[in-house]
Design a protein around this motif. Structure first.
Motif, PDB file in Angstrom:
ATOM      1  N   ASP A 252     -50.204  32.750  31.950  1.00 18.23           N
ATOM      2  CA  ASP A 252     -49.681  32.733  33.319  1.00 18.23           C
ATOM      3  C   ASP A 252     -50.377  33.732  34.244  1.00 18.23           C
ATOM      4  N   PRO A 253     -50.669  34.950  33.782  1.00 20.63           N
ATOM      5  CA  PRO A 253     -51.274  35.916  34.707  1.00 20.63           C
ATOM      6  C   PRO A 253     -52.689  35.565  35.165  1.00 20.63           C
ATOM      7  N   VAL A 254     -53.361  34.614  34.497  1.00 21.23           N
ATOM      8  CA  VAL A 254     -54.744  34.291  34.846  1.00 21.23           C
ATOM      9  C   VAL A 254     -54.886  32.813  35.198  1.00 21.23           C
ATOM     10  N   ALA A 255     -53.811  32.195  35.623  1.00 21.09           N
ATOM     11  CA  ALA A 255     -53.860  30.775  35.985  1.00 21.09           C
ATOM     12  C   ALA A 255     -54.915  30.540  37.063  1.00 21.09           C
ATOM     13  N   GLY A 256     -55.770  29.530  36.843  1.00 16.64           N
ATOM     14  CA  GLY A 256     -56.798  29.191  37.804  1.00 16.64           C
ATOM     15  C   GLY A 256     -58.079  29.987  37.684  1.00 16.64           C
ATOM     16  N   GLU A 257     -58.136  30.961  36.769  1.00 20.90           N
ATOM     17  CA  GLU A 257     -59.337  31.781  36.593  1.00 20.90           C
ATOM     18  C   GLU A 257     -60.108  31.348  35.350  1.00 20.90           C
ATOM     19  N   GLU A 258     -61.383  31.731  35.299  1.00 22.59           N
ATOM     20  CA  GLU A 258     -62.217  31.475  34.132  1.00 22.59           C
ATOM     21  C   GLU A 258     -62.909  32.766  33.712  1.00 22.59           C
ATOM     22  N   PHE A 259     -63.209  32.870  32.400  1.00 27.81           N
ATOM     23  CA  PHE A 259     -63.805  34.071  31.839  1.00 27.81           C
ATOM     24  C   PHE A 259     -64.936  33.688  30.891  1.00 27.81           C
ATOM     25  N   GLU A 260     -65.918  34.577  30.823  1.00 27.85           N
ATOM     26  CA  GLU A 260     -67.022  34.352  29.885  1.00 27.85           C
ATOM     27  C   GLU A 260     -66.621  34.686  28.450  1.00 27.85           C
ATOM     28  N   LEU A 261     -65.680  35.615  28.303  1.00 28.68           N
ATOM     29  CA  LEU A 261     -65.239  36.030  26.971  1.00 28.68           C
ATOM     30  C   LEU A 261     -63.746  36.325  27.008  1.00 28.68           C
TER      31      LEU A 261
END
Length: 539
Positions: A252-261
């Motif tokens: 939930d805290p990172v909804a809509g985001e993307e990360f490399e790792l």
């Protein structure tokens, strides 16, 4: 409270304060001045007591620090601090004033690290211990830190509080060791706890997002980051430029985001559910609140969706093994067809062993009636799903740029080299290499750590068993056929794999029923497997 909140508070109840930069600086300076480091504590205690402390046995360290406390200067100061925070022995305020002259007892109280004891002395409210890792061969990457967490079961009486903030444990260090390190712009530490994974990520990620469902856990993480700001190359006045702390459940805290790792030591412990239970009834550091192994299953399904193309995720987990089923059956059903996945089962235990492990973890055995009731609940819960075993291991996921090339589920229960993360990263690179190269055209060499064993009965003309063994990494062993052994012996980088196979065809083929095409195809497949597993490498 909203489902997700940026966490900045420095004064969370029952957690160390991180909003007093002057006191944090004084604490760091005092601890550094008395040699309160990993090596400093080991030297003070001696090998036997230090080893016992790693097993949560305090008495040898108590004896060692009693003797050291009669010394002078930094040695006595270090002994007092070890007794306070590692052994949970209350200390006279005057002793702490002398040991930490810049901060003194008044500062320790204001930071929330200690409290008065019933007998008028000062006792620890937290565990504050040295933590670090050595530099790489090129001189980069090392660190000497201090990490605050809640006092563990062996340091305090009673059952753990349900919002317990776990310290440096076996699971967290395992994840540190298995993570394949590479430079990334964005990294996510999902379920950060006291921040261990974030500390390591900061050495190879430009920005780290650390999440947790527990406000106390994020308060400990923030305290630890700012206490170690210099060593972690952080600007205390601009923490958000490198680290974002987020309060919320799972993704939930990172909804809509993307990360490399993404790295995660999630609350994977399988826990019996009960009617009417509330979140406050759960141990937040280990219990995600879902039935069975659904926490890990949901993460394996969801994590590829927050990865950038080519991004990877690594996590630890448990999975249930139903009676009569292969151990990998359930994990195989979790990973989508558009995801690269590599899962290694490291251990398998019975429902009874599992119950005993986690009831002991929370000190439930101190209440006999509660222990018996909880033990029975575990067995009933597993029986309801026909579970006869529980697996533990590590999971690697990747959102591929093209089509998926890796889908591997294997069991490796024997000791492996640690840290194994670099070897896992190299293995993935070899899989990618195989996907884009023809093995027949490759010049191959035997890896430096590989040796060959031959076994034969006395008097036999030829060996009956030929083995290749790795001395590093996953330390695999591969059984070789005669023709594959001949191939490996010729891999010095001069000839292509196809040329070597041609020579073996000429040497071994030509008899009745000989199928040159099948021989070549089969050997190329076996050679590809040796490259994948690191026995052979492109020259």
């Amino acid at each position: 409270m909203t489902p997700s909140t940026h966490f900045t508070a420095g004064n969370t109840p029952d957690a160390p304060r991180s909003d007093l930069p002057g006191l944090l600086d004084s604490l760091a300076s005092d601890l550094r001045g008395i040699g309160y480091t990993v090596d400093g504590v080991a030297g003070l205690l001696g090998p036997a007591a230090h080893s016992a402390l790693a097993r949560d046995q305090l008495v040898p360290a108590l004896i060692a620090t009693e003797k050291a406390g009669t010394a002078e200067g930094a040695t006595a100061a270090r002994a007092a601090v070890v007794r306070l925070w590692l052994l949970a022995e209350a200390q006279p305020a005057a002793t702490l004033d002398a040991a930490l002259p810049g901060l003194r007892t008044e500062g320790l109280l204001e930071l929330g690290l200690v409290e008065p004891s019933d007998d008028g002395r000062i006792q620890a409210k937290v565990d504050l211990r040295p933590y670090g890792w050595e530099k790489n061969d090129d001189g980069s990457g090392g660190a000497e830190l201090w990490v605050a967490s809640d006092l563990a079961a062996h340091q305090r009486p009673g059952v753990l509080r349900h919002d317990h903030v776990l310290g440096i444990g076996q699971a967290s260090t395992t994840l540190v060791q298995v993570t394949a390190r590479r430079h990334v712009a964005t990294a996510l530490d999902l379920g950060t706890g006291c921040g261990i994974q974030t500390f390591h990520l900061l050495h190879h990620a430009e920005h780290v997002t650390a999440t947790d469902i527990s406000a106390r856990a994020l308060a400990f993480t923030r305290f630890n980051l700012l206490l170690n700001a210099g060593e972690l190359h952080l600007d205390p006045g601009a923490l958000e430029s490198r680290v974002s702390l987020r309060l919320g459940s799972m993704l939930d805290p990172v909804a809509g985001e993307e990360f490399e790792l993404v790295v995660s030591n999630p609350p994977f412990v399988i826990t019996p559910r009960s009617l009417g239970e509330a979140a406050a009834d759960q141990f937040t550091y280990r219990d995600g609140g879902l039935p069975g192994d659904e926490i890990v299953a949901s993460l394996v399904r969801a994590l590829p969706g927050i990865l950038t193309p080519g991004g990877t995720a690594q996590l630890l987990g448990n999975w249930e093994i139903p009676a009569g089923a292969d151990w990998a059956e359930r994990p195989q059903s979790w990973a989508g067809p558009d995801t690269d996945v590599w899962l290694i089962q490291r251990e398998q235990v019975s429902p009874e062993q599992y119950a005993e492990t986690w009831l002991q973890d929370a000190s439930t055995a101190r209440d006999r009636a509660l222990y018996q009731q909880s033990y029975a609940a575990y067995l009933d819960d597993f029986a309801a799903r026909n579970v006869e075993g529980i697996g533990f291991g590590m999971i690697w996921l990747r959102r591929p740029v093209g089509r998926p090339v890796l889908r591997r589920f294997e069991e490796i229960a024997y000791p492996i080299e640690q840290p194994v993360g670099p070897h896992l990263g190299a293995a993935v690179e070899r899989v990618d290499w195989l996907a884009s190269h023809e093995v027949a055209d490759a010049h191959l060499v035997v890896a430096e750590d590989v040796t060959e064993e031959r076994h034969q009965r006395p008097g036999a003309e030829h060996p009956g068993v030929i083995l290749l063994r790795q001395g590093a990494g996953l330390r695999r062993t591969n059984l070789l056929s005669t023709e594959l052994a001949g191939f490996v012996s010729a891999c010095d980088g001069d000839l292509t794999a196809g040329q070597i196979i041609g020579a073996l065809e000429a040497l071994l083929g030509g008899g009745e029923g000989w199928d040159a095409g099948a021989f070549r195809a089969g050997l190329l497949t076996e050679v590809g497997n040796l490259v994948r597993d690191g026995f052979l490498l492109p020259a």
